[in-house]
Design an enzyme around this catalytic site. Structure first.
Site, PDB file in Angstrom:
ATOM      1  N   ASP A   9     -97.993 -10.719  13.214  1.00 44.46           N
ATOM      2  CA  ASP A   9     -96.548 -10.838  13.134  1.00 44.46           C
ATOM      3  C   ASP A   9     -96.123 -10.426  11.717  1.00 44.46           C
ATOM      4  O   ASP A   9     -96.953 -10.371  10.800  1.00 44.46           O
ATOM      5  CB  ASP A   9     -96.131 -12.280  13.436  1.00 44.46           C
ATOM      6  CG  ASP A   9     -94.624 -12.451  13.471  1.00 44.46           C
ATOM      7  OD1 ASP A   9     -93.941 -11.541  13.983  1.00 44.46           O
ATOM      8  OD2 ASP A   9     -94.136 -13.469  12.977  1.00 44.46           O
ATOM      9  N   ASP A  11     -92.327 -10.855   9.848  1.00 44.43           N
ATOM     10  CA  ASP A  11     -91.420 -11.711   9.089  1.00 44.43           C
ATOM     11  C   ASP A  11     -91.972 -13.136   9.022  1.00 44.43           C
ATOM     12  O   ASP A  11     -92.226 -13.760  10.055  1.00 44.43           O
ATOM     13  CB  ASP A  11     -90.032 -11.707   9.729  1.00 44.43           C
ATOM     14  CG  ASP A  11     -88.957 -12.285   8.827  1.00 44.43           C
ATOM     15  OD1 ASP A  11     -89.274 -12.631   7.675  1.00 44.43           O
ATOM     16  OD2 ASP A  11     -87.800 -12.381   9.263  1.00 44.43           O
TER      17      ASP A  11
END
Length: 271
Positions: A9, A11
Protein backbone atom coordinates in the site's frame (compact mmCIF):
# COMPACT_ATOMS: atom_id res chain seq x y z
CA UNK A 1 14.19 -21.30 -4.40
CA UNK A 2 11.83 -18.77 -5.92
CA UNK A 3 12.02 -15.25 -4.50
CA UNK A 4 9.23 -13.75 -2.45
CA UNK A 5 7.34 -10.72 -3.70
CA UNK A 6 5.61 -7.76 -2.09
CA UNK A 7 2.26 -6.03 -2.50
CA UNK A 8 2.59 -2.61 -0.88
CA UNK A 9 0.00 0.00 0.00
CA UNK A 10 1.20 3.58 -0.45
CA UNK A 11 -0.40 6.39 1.57
CA UNK A 12 0.50 5.84 5.22
CA UNK A 13 2.99 3.11 4.33
CA UNK A 14 5.67 4.66 2.11
CA UNK A 15 4.61 8.31 2.22
CA UNK A 16 2.34 10.82 3.92
CA UNK A 17 1.15 13.66 1.74
CA UNK A 18 4.12 14.64 -0.38
CA UNK A 19 6.83 13.34 1.97
CA UNK A 20 8.26 9.82 2.05
CA UNK A 21 8.16 8.00 5.37
CA UNK A 22 11.71 7.66 6.76
CA UNK A 23 13.34 4.48 5.48
CA UNK A 24 10.74 3.89 2.76
CA UNK A 25 12.92 5.02 -0.16
CA UNK A 26 15.80 2.82 1.02
CA UNK A 27 13.48 -0.16 1.47
CA UNK A 28 11.79 0.10 -1.94
CA UNK A 29 14.99 0.85 -3.82
CA UNK A 30 16.60 -2.05 -1.97
CA UNK A 31 13.91 -4.40 -3.27
CA UNK A 32 14.70 -3.19 -6.79
CA UNK A 33 18.43 -3.70 -6.33
CA UNK A 34 17.87 -7.23 -5.02
CA UNK A 35 15.47 -7.94 -7.88
CA UNK A 36 12.65 -8.82 -5.50
CA UNK A 37 9.31 -8.23 -7.26
CA UNK A 38 6.89 -5.70 -5.82
CA UNK A 39 3.69 -3.94 -6.79
CA UNK A 40 2.07 -0.91 -5.22
CA UNK A 41 -1.66 -1.30 -4.56
CA UNK A 42 -3.94 1.67 -4.08
CA UNK A 43 -7.68 2.09 -3.62
CA UNK A 44 -7.46 5.59 -5.07
CA UNK A 45 -8.94 5.61 -8.57
CA UNK A 46 -8.36 9.30 -9.29
CA UNK A 47 -4.87 9.15 -10.78
CA UNK A 48 -3.40 7.10 -13.60
CA UNK A 49 -0.42 4.84 -12.95
CA UNK A 50 1.72 7.39 -14.81
CA UNK A 51 0.62 10.17 -12.44
CA UNK A 52 1.35 8.01 -9.40
CA UNK A 53 4.73 6.98 -10.81
CA UNK A 54 5.70 10.62 -11.34
CA UNK A 55 4.84 11.44 -7.71
CA UNK A 56 6.90 8.51 -6.42
CA UNK A 57 9.88 9.33 -8.63
CA UNK A 58 9.90 12.89 -7.29
CA UNK A 59 10.22 11.46 -3.78
CA UNK A 60 13.21 9.35 -4.79
CA UNK A 61 11.58 5.97 -5.36
CA UNK A 62 13.06 4.07 -8.32
CA UNK A 63 9.80 2.78 -9.77
CA UNK A 64 8.08 2.45 -13.14
CA UNK A 65 4.45 2.66 -14.23
CA UNK A 66 4.35 -1.15 -14.27
CA UNK A 67 5.01 -1.17 -10.52
CA UNK A 68 1.65 0.48 -9.76
CA UNK A 69 -1.75 -1.22 -9.67
CA UNK A 70 -4.79 0.90 -8.90
CA UNK A 71 -8.36 -0.11 -8.13
CA UNK A 72 -9.30 1.68 -11.37
CA UNK A 73 -7.10 -0.75 -13.30
CA UNK A 74 -8.58 -3.70 -11.44
CA UNK A 75 -12.13 -2.48 -12.07
CA UNK A 76 -11.59 -1.95 -15.79
CA UNK A 77 -9.94 -5.34 -16.28
CA UNK A 78 -12.61 -7.11 -14.28
CA UNK A 79 -15.44 -5.56 -16.30
CA UNK A 80 -13.67 -6.28 -19.59
CA UNK A 81 -13.47 -9.95 -18.56
CA UNK A 82 -17.24 -9.98 -17.92
CA UNK A 83 -18.40 -7.99 -20.94
CA UNK A 84 -16.22 -6.92 -23.84
CA UNK A 85 -16.68 -3.41 -25.26
CA UNK A 86 -19.28 -2.54 -22.68
CA UNK A 87 -20.68 0.84 -21.72
CA UNK A 88 -20.50 2.70 -18.44
CA UNK A 89 -21.79 5.79 -16.73
CA UNK A 90 -18.99 6.96 -14.44
CA UNK A 91 -18.79 9.15 -11.38
CA UNK A 92 -15.07 9.51 -10.99
CA UNK A 93 -11.95 11.14 -12.36
CA UNK A 94 -9.23 10.74 -14.94
CA UNK A 95 -7.56 7.62 -13.61
CA UNK A 96 -10.77 5.60 -13.79
CA UNK A 97 -11.88 7.00 -17.14
CA UNK A 98 -8.48 6.29 -18.69
CA UNK A 99 -8.44 2.67 -17.55
CA UNK A 100 -11.99 2.04 -18.78
CA UNK A 101 -11.09 3.44 -22.20
CA UNK A 102 -7.95 1.27 -22.25
CA UNK A 103 -10.13 -1.76 -21.54
CA UNK A 104 -12.39 -1.02 -24.51
CA UNK A 105 -15.27 0.59 -22.63
CA UNK A 106 -17.32 3.54 -23.84
CA UNK A 107 -18.45 6.22 -21.40
CA UNK A 108 -22.11 7.05 -22.00
CA UNK A 109 -24.91 9.16 -20.50
CA UNK A 110 -27.80 6.85 -21.32
CA UNK A 111 -28.63 3.15 -20.84
CA UNK A 112 -25.19 1.96 -19.67
CA UNK A 113 -24.33 -1.62 -18.86
CA UNK A 114 -22.72 -0.44 -15.63
CA UNK A 115 -22.81 2.51 -13.28
CA UNK A 116 -19.29 2.82 -11.89
CA UNK A 117 -18.45 4.84 -8.79
CA UNK A 118 -14.89 5.94 -8.08
CA UNK A 119 -13.11 8.68 -6.15
CA UNK A 120 -14.18 12.23 -6.88
CA UNK A 121 -13.33 15.57 -5.33
CA UNK A 122 -16.27 17.35 -7.00
CA UNK A 123 -19.49 15.35 -7.23
CA UNK A 124 -22.76 16.95 -8.26
CA UNK A 125 -26.03 15.68 -6.83
CA UNK A 126 -27.40 15.78 -10.39
CA UNK A 127 -24.90 13.06 -11.36
CA UNK A 128 -25.93 10.96 -8.37
CA UNK A 129 -29.60 11.25 -9.31
CA UNK A 130 -28.78 10.27 -12.88
CA UNK A 131 -26.84 7.25 -11.66
CA UNK A 132 -29.72 6.24 -9.40
CA UNK A 133 -32.22 6.21 -12.26
CA UNK A 134 -29.87 4.17 -14.43
CA UNK A 135 -29.51 1.61 -11.66
CA UNK A 136 -33.28 1.46 -11.22
CA UNK A 137 -33.56 0.70 -14.94
CA UNK A 138 -31.16 -2.24 -14.71
CA UNK A 139 -27.59 -0.94 -14.90
CA UNK A 140 -25.28 -2.87 -12.57
CA UNK A 141 -23.69 -0.89 -9.75
CA UNK A 142 -19.91 -1.24 -9.50
CA UNK A 143 -17.63 0.35 -6.90
CA UNK A 144 -13.91 0.78 -7.38
CA UNK A 145 -13.66 0.44 -3.60
CA UNK A 146 -15.75 0.78 -0.46
CA UNK A 147 -13.47 3.00 1.64
CA UNK A 148 -15.86 5.21 3.66
CA UNK A 149 -13.39 8.08 3.92
CA UNK A 150 -9.97 9.17 2.75
CA UNK A 151 -7.27 10.97 4.75
CA UNK A 152 -6.15 14.34 3.37
CA UNK A 153 -3.70 16.97 4.60
CA UNK A 154 -3.51 18.23 8.19
CA UNK A 155 -5.12 15.13 9.68
CA UNK A 156 -8.46 15.79 8.00
CA UNK A 157 -10.69 13.43 6.03
CA UNK A 158 -13.05 13.62 3.10
CA UNK A 159 -15.91 11.28 2.23
CA UNK A 160 -14.68 8.30 0.22
CA UNK A 161 -16.09 6.22 -2.59
CA UNK A 162 -17.82 3.90 -0.15
CA UNK A 163 -19.89 6.73 1.30
CA UNK A 164 -21.33 7.62 -2.10
CA UNK A 165 -21.89 3.97 -2.95
CA UNK A 166 -23.77 3.48 0.34
CA UNK A 167 -26.10 6.34 -0.58
CA UNK A 168 -26.87 4.78 -3.97
CA UNK A 169 -27.36 1.35 -2.42
CA UNK A 170 -29.81 2.80 0.09
CA UNK A 171 -31.71 4.75 -2.57
CA UNK A 172 -31.88 1.94 -5.12
CA UNK A 173 -32.07 -1.18 -2.96
CA UNK A 174 -29.26 -2.61 -5.12
CA UNK A 175 -25.99 -3.85 -3.62
CA UNK A 176 -22.80 -2.73 -5.34
CA UNK A 177 -20.01 -5.07 -6.37
CA UNK A 178 -16.64 -3.72 -5.24
CA UNK A 179 -13.39 -4.60 -7.01
CA UNK A 180 -10.79 -2.80 -4.86
CA UNK A 181 -9.15 -3.96 -1.64
CA UNK A 182 -10.15 -6.08 0.27
CA UNK A 183 -11.87 -7.76 -2.68
CA UNK A 184 -10.20 -11.01 -3.76
CA UNK A 185 -10.57 -9.75 -7.34
CA UNK A 186 -7.91 -7.08 -6.92
CA UNK A 187 -5.73 -9.15 -4.60
CA UNK A 188 -5.67 -12.08 -7.01
CA UNK A 189 -4.96 -9.86 -10.02
CA UNK A 190 -2.04 -8.27 -8.20
CA UNK A 191 -0.56 -11.61 -7.18
CA UNK A 192 -0.82 -12.94 -10.71
CA UNK A 193 0.76 -9.77 -12.10
CA UNK A 194 3.89 -10.62 -10.11
CA UNK A 195 3.62 -14.29 -11.12
CA UNK A 196 3.66 -15.38 -7.50
CA UNK A 197 1.95 -18.17 -5.62
CA UNK A 198 -0.02 -17.52 -2.45
CA UNK A 199 2.81 -18.47 -0.07
CA UNK A 200 5.27 -16.31 -2.01
CA UNK A 201 3.23 -13.13 -1.51
CA UNK A 202 3.70 -10.57 1.29
CA UNK A 203 1.31 -7.64 1.80
CA UNK A 204 2.46 -4.48 3.62
CA UNK A 205 -0.34 -2.10 4.58
CA UNK A 206 -1.61 0.30 7.22
CA UNK A 207 -5.34 -0.46 7.13
CA UNK A 208 -6.85 -3.51 8.80
CA UNK A 209 -10.15 -3.49 6.90
CA UNK A 210 -8.60 -3.37 3.43
CA UNK A 211 -4.92 -4.33 3.26
CA UNK A 212 -4.74 -6.86 6.07
CA UNK A 213 -8.24 -8.33 5.66
CA UNK A 214 -7.90 -8.71 1.90
CA UNK A 215 -4.43 -10.21 1.95
CA UNK A 216 -5.07 -12.39 4.98
CA UNK A 217 -8.21 -13.83 3.38
CA UNK A 218 -6.09 -14.81 0.38
CA UNK A 219 -3.51 -16.55 2.55
CA UNK A 220 -0.75 -13.99 1.98
CA UNK A 221 1.73 -13.03 4.68
CA UNK A 222 0.51 -9.74 6.18
CA UNK A 223 2.57 -6.91 7.65
CA UNK A 224 0.80 -4.02 9.40
CA UNK A 225 2.70 -0.76 9.71
CA UNK A 226 1.61 1.75 12.33
CA UNK A 227 2.53 4.89 10.37
CA UNK A 228 -0.94 5.13 8.82
CA UNK A 229 -4.52 4.92 10.04
CA UNK A 230 -4.24 1.93 12.41
CA UNK A 231 -2.84 2.04 15.93
CA UNK A 232 -2.05 -0.81 18.32
CA UNK A 233 -5.10 0.16 20.37
CA UNK A 234 -7.32 -0.38 17.33
CA UNK A 235 -6.38 -4.05 17.01
CA UNK A 236 -8.71 -5.20 19.79
CA UNK A 237 -11.65 -4.26 17.54
CA UNK A 238 -10.81 -6.89 14.90
CA UNK A 239 -11.37 -10.63 14.93
CA UNK A 240 -8.24 -11.20 12.85
CA UNK A 241 -4.64 -10.10 13.16
CA UNK A 242 -1.65 -9.39 10.91
CA UNK A 243 1.24 -11.82 10.86
CA UNK A 244 3.64 -9.00 11.70
CA UNK A 245 3.27 -5.57 13.29
CA UNK A 246 5.93 -2.92 12.68
CA UNK A 247 6.21 0.69 13.78
CA UNK A 248 7.38 1.76 10.33
CA UNK A 249 8.52 0.30 7.04
CA UNK A 250 11.98 1.40 8.17
CA UNK A 251 11.93 -1.61 10.54
CA UNK A 252 12.13 -3.90 7.50
CA UNK A 253 15.63 -2.58 6.82
CA UNK A 254 16.57 -4.81 9.74
CA UNK A 255 17.84 -7.93 7.99
CA UNK A 256 16.76 -10.34 10.73
CA UNK A 257 13.18 -9.07 10.66
CA UNK A 258 13.14 -8.98 6.88
CA UNK A 259 14.22 -12.62 6.72
CA UNK A 260 11.52 -13.59 9.20
CA UNK A 261 8.90 -11.89 7.03
CA UNK A 262 9.95 -13.51 3.77
CA UNK A 263 10.37 -16.82 5.59
CA UNK A 264 6.69 -16.54 6.61
CA UNK A 265 7.39 -16.97 10.31
CA UNK A 266 4.06 -16.59 12.06
CA UNK A 267 5.58 -15.16 15.23
CA UNK A 268 4.50 -11.48 15.24
CA UNK A 269 7.28 -8.93 15.34
CA UNK A 270 7.11 -6.95 18.58
CA UNK A 271 8.19 -3.38 17.91
Amino acid sequence: MKKKGFLIDMDGVIYKGSEPIPGAVDFINGLRERELPFLFLTNNSQRTSRDVCYKLNKMGFKVNEEDIFTCAMATARYLASKKENGTAYVIGEGGLLTELHNAGYSIVDDQPDYVIIGEGRTIMLESVDKALNMIMKGAKLIATNLDPNCPVADGKYRAGCGALVAMLECASGVQAFSVGKPSPVMMRMARKALQLTTDETVMIGDTMGTDILGAGSMGFTTVLTLTGVTSREDLVHFGYAPDFIIESIKDLLNQNLFERVIGRSLVPAEY
